[in-house]
Every structure is written in C-alpha cells, then in structure tokens.
Design an enzyme around this catalytic site. Structure first.
Site, PDB file in Angstrom:
ATOM      1  N   HIS A   5      34.140  55.026  60.922  1.00 42.63           N
ATOM      2  CA  HIS A   5      34.827  53.972  61.676  1.00 42.63           C
ATOM      3  C   HIS A   5      34.566  52.636  60.961  1.00 42.63           C
ATOM      4  CE1 HIS A   5      36.917  52.033  64.772  1.00 42.63           C
ATOM      5  NE2 HIS A   5      36.117  52.226  65.815  1.00 42.63           N
ATOM      6  N   CYS A  63      29.740  49.741  70.334  1.00 49.22           N
ATOM      7  CA  CYS A  63      31.121  49.611  69.856  1.00 49.22           C
ATOM      8  C   CYS A  63      32.127  49.658  71.000  1.00 49.22           C
ATOM      9  CB  CYS A  63      31.418  50.701  68.835  1.00 49.22           C
ATOM     10  SG  CYS A  63      31.176  52.365  69.472  1.00 49.22           S
ATOM     11  N   ASP A 114      26.157  54.300  70.917  1.00 48.04           N
ATOM     12  CA  ASP A 114      27.545  54.732  71.112  1.00 48.04           C
ATOM     13  C   ASP A 114      27.503  55.939  72.052  1.00 48.04           C
ATOM     14  OD1 ASP A 114      30.286  55.187  70.840  1.00 48.04           O
ATOM     15  OD2 ASP A 114      30.134  56.114  68.853  1.00 48.04           O
ATOM     16  N   ARG A 156      36.112  42.252  66.301  1.00 47.18           N
ATOM     17  CA  ARG A 156      37.043  43.254  65.739  1.00 47.18           C
ATOM     18  C   ARG A 156      38.286  42.539  65.201  1.00 47.18           C
ATOM     19  NH1 ARG A 156      36.882  48.540  67.245  1.00 47.18           N
ATOM     20  NH2 ARG A 156      38.252  48.703  65.448  1.00 47.18           N
ATOM     21  N   GLN A 164      35.237  49.041  62.625  1.00 42.46           N
ATOM     22  CA  GLN A 164      34.241  48.712  63.641  1.00 42.46           C
ATOM     23  C   GLN A 164      33.017  48.061  62.981  1.00 42.46           C
ATOM     24  OE1 GLN A 164      34.102  49.248  67.185  1.00 42.46           O
ATOM     25  NE2 GLN A 164      32.363  47.894  66.868  1.00 42.46           N
ATOM     26  N   ARG A 191      44.395  56.445  63.083  1.00 44.09           N
ATOM     27  CA  ARG A 191      43.248  56.951  63.845  1.00 44.09           C
ATOM     28  C   ARG A 191      43.492  58.433  64.060  1.00 44.09           C
ATOM     29  NH1 ARG A 191      40.022  54.631  69.035  1.00 44.09           N
ATOM     30  NH2 ARG A 191      39.380  53.235  67.370  1.00 44.09           N
TER      31      ARG A 191
HETATM   32  N1  NVA Z   1      32.189  57.697  68.488  1.00 46.18           N
HETATM   33  C1  NVA Z   1      33.252  57.247  69.354  1.00 46.18           C
HETATM   34  C2  NVA Z   1      33.688  55.879  68.975  1.00 46.18           C
HETATM   35  C3  NVA Z   1      34.786  55.295  69.816  1.00 46.18           C
HETATM   36  C4  NVA Z   1      35.189  53.935  69.374  1.00 46.18           C
HETATM   37  C5  NVA Z   1      34.413  58.220  69.283  1.00 46.18           C
HETATM   38  O1  NVA Z   1      34.757  58.663  68.178  1.00 46.18           O
HETATM   39  O2  NVA Z   1      34.967  58.569  70.323  1.00 46.18           O
HETATM   40  N1   CP Z   2      35.409  50.527  69.463  1.00 46.72           N
HETATM   41  C1   CP Z   2      36.678  50.999  69.401  1.00 46.72           C
HETATM   42  O1   CP Z   2      37.166  51.436  68.334  1.00 46.72           O
HETATM   43  O2   CP Z   2      37.340  50.937  70.571  1.00 46.72           O
HETATM   44  P1   CP Z   2      38.754  51.610  70.895  1.00 46.72           P
HETATM   45  O3   CP Z   2      38.546  53.100  70.886  1.00 46.72           O
HETATM   46  O4   CP Z   2      39.117  51.060  72.228  1.00 46.72           O
HETATM   47  O5   CP Z   2      39.726  51.199  69.813  1.00 46.72           O
END
Ligand code: NVA
Ligand code: CP
Length: 305
Positions: A129, A262, A222, A290, A132, A102
């Site tokens: 992502h 999400c 989101d 998930r 997800q 990540r």
């Molecule tokens: N768009 C959000 C998704 C988190 C799961 C982010 O990147 O923070």
């Molecule tokens: N939706 C998602 O990826 O959640 P986290 O950021 O908690 O992993």
C-alpha cells in the site's frame, strides 16, 4: 514538477530515498499553500475493493490540480464481466493519462503495467500500500522534523501496510520494528528487501510486542483481517489481542510517541477508543495527508507545473 514523469509506482521500493524525500517536501509545500501546480490530465480509478480515503483523496487531489477523474467501477465496466486484463489495459492506455488500481494480486498490477504505457499506481494490493505510506512518512516528518533515526513500531498482522512501511522506513533511514503473532509475520521476501535497503537502521521482526514498543517514536496498527479475509476475522481476535494498541502498550513507548492507523479501524480490536481519540493520536492528520502526498505524486508523475 516532473522528477517521476511517466513512472509506475507498483511498490514503495520503486522509489529511492531522494525521490521519496522530494515527494514529501513537495507535499508539505502543497499542503502549506506555498506552491500551486496545475495539470490538465485524466486519472482513472480501477478499484476491485472498497475504499473511502484513497478514492476520495486521489479524486480531490486531481481536481485541485485541474485534472479530471473517471471511476471505473468493475461492476459497471466490462472488467467485472471477465474481459481479459491485457485487453482492458491496452484500451484504457489509449484514453487515460494515469491509472490507479486497487486489487488483490500484485501480479495483476504488474500485468497492467506491462500492457499499458501510461503510469500505473498501486492504490493497494494484498502485498503493498505505497500511497498510504507516503502519507504516513509525511505525518512522521511533520511531527519530528525529519525521518532518519526515528523508530516506528507496527503492531498486528504482517500485511500490505506492514510491507510498505518496512520498505519506506528502511529507505528513509528509520528503524522499523514489526510485532506480529507467530504465523502472521510479514512476507520474508519483503523483510529481506527491507534489510538490504536499510543502511545502518534496524529492521526487526518479532513476536514480542513489548520489546517492539519500548522507547519507540511512532506506534502504528492496522486491522487484524484485511479486505478479502473477512471470514477469518473473528477467529483472529484472541490470537491478536496481545498486539492491541492500547494505553498500556502506549505507556512504554517514548513519552512523545505519536499513534498512527491507516483506517478504517475496528475500535476495541486492534486499537482502543482511548488511544485513537487521545492526545498522542495523529490519525486524522495522517488521513488528511493522503491527499497532499498523492497530489505530490500525481504532479510529479504527470509533470504538472
Ligand atoms: N490492510 C488493510 C488496509 C486497508 C486500507 C486491507 O488491506 O484491508
Ligand atoms: N487507508 C485507506 O487506504 O483507506 P481506504 O480503504 O478507505 O481507501
């Protein structure tokens, strides 16, 4: 189970329609307890951003497959002190069987994949992502029986989640409508890619939330400011307000529409409490999925049996 054995998943578009459908069907069987797969492998998690769902669901999925997980916290490994990625990638490759990353820049993920032979999985970048969206597609399939022909509307920022949703929907024959404020549209290269993938289904990008929601089967939102954009969050609130997933917008979707997010959510910003807790919300099933979707992915990429 080795359809995807050894493969990287850096983008949802690294998978084709059949591969995604097979993963979803495998995830459904794993969830229903119809099959039980085992693999004695080690998954590394290298997360430069916070995570609850992805971290825990990947870990539990791997444990349930009989494998192990190592959390490579950048603050306690040398990566946080600036060891070059090309060096870290080649070393981790010698220890681990698979690595989920990540991070911010998609190019960093691609660099890792170029220098490590083991499968590299995108656990979220600023661009995509994909894990997800596998869970999201599983949730839509559970509710409507199949994916092709359903219409999914995403409201809010044209971000990583929106990008992977566009690609995933187009691959699975779903109609996808993305409604964002002007200036917050999704990456034009991803839009073009989704349009090129879609065979007959619609890929619509609009600034009009009402047109986007009318008659839709799945409403999705989101956060308005993603991780790394925290300083911009407050200024975005009035700009994004017309795109809030609230009772009024939900009332113009298909009467059987479901609501997805999400998570984590900012209640009262991109989604109201009432919609999140209401009868059309499938957000908690989505979060559970998930784990099932990622277990199917791990099993397939690692060749579990
Ligand atoms: N768009 C959000 C998704 C988190 C799961 C982010 O990147 O923070
Ligand atoms: N939706 C998602 O990826 O959640 P986290 O950021 O908690 O992993």
């Amino acid at each position: 189970m080795e359809a995807l054995k050894g493969r990287d998943v850096l983008s949802l578009a690294d998978l084709n329609t059949t591969e995604i459908q097979d993963l979803l069907d495998l995830a459904a069987k794993l969830k229903g307890g119809e099959i039980n797969l085992r693999c004695n492998k080690v998954l590394g998690l290298l997360f430069y951003k916070a995570s609850t769902r992805t971290r825990v669901s990947f870990s539990v999925a791997m444990y349930q497959l009989g494998g192990q997980v190592i959390d490579l916290n950048p603050d306690t490994t040398q990566v946080g002190r600036g060891e070059p990625l090309v060096d870290t990638a080649r070393v981790l490759d010698r220890y681990l069987d698979i690595l989920a990353i990540r991070t911010f820049d998609q190019q960093e993920l691609e660099l890792f994949a170029n220098y490590a032979q083991i499968p590299i999985i995108n656990a979220l970048t600023d661009l995509e992502h994909p894990c997800q969206i596998l869970a999201d597609l599983l949730t839509v399939q559970e509710n409507f029986g199949s994916l092709a022909g359903t219409t999914l509307t995403y409201l809010g920022d044209g971000n990583n989640v929106a990008h992977s949703l566009m690609l995933g929907s187009a691959l699975m024959g779903m109609n996808v409508r993305i409604a964002t404020p002007s200036g917050y549209e999704p990456n034009p290269d991803i839009v073009e890619k989704a349009k090129a993938i879609a065979k007959g289904s619609e890929v619509i990008v609009t600034n009009d939330p009402i047109i986007a929601v009318k008659g839709s089967n799945v409403l999705y939102t989101d956060v308005w400011a993603s991780m790394g954009q925290e300083s911009l969050a407050e200024g975005r609130i009035p700009i994004f307000q017309p795109y809030q997933l609230n009772e009024e917008l939900l009332s113009i979707a298909d009467p059987n529409a479901i609501v997805l997010h999400c998570l984590p959510a900012h209640r009262g910003e991109e989604i109201t409490d009432g919609v999140m807790e209401g009868g059309q919300s499938r957000i908690w099933d989505q979060a559970e999925n998930r784990m099932h979707a990622q277990k199917a992915l791990l099993a397939s990429v690692l060749g579990a049996n």
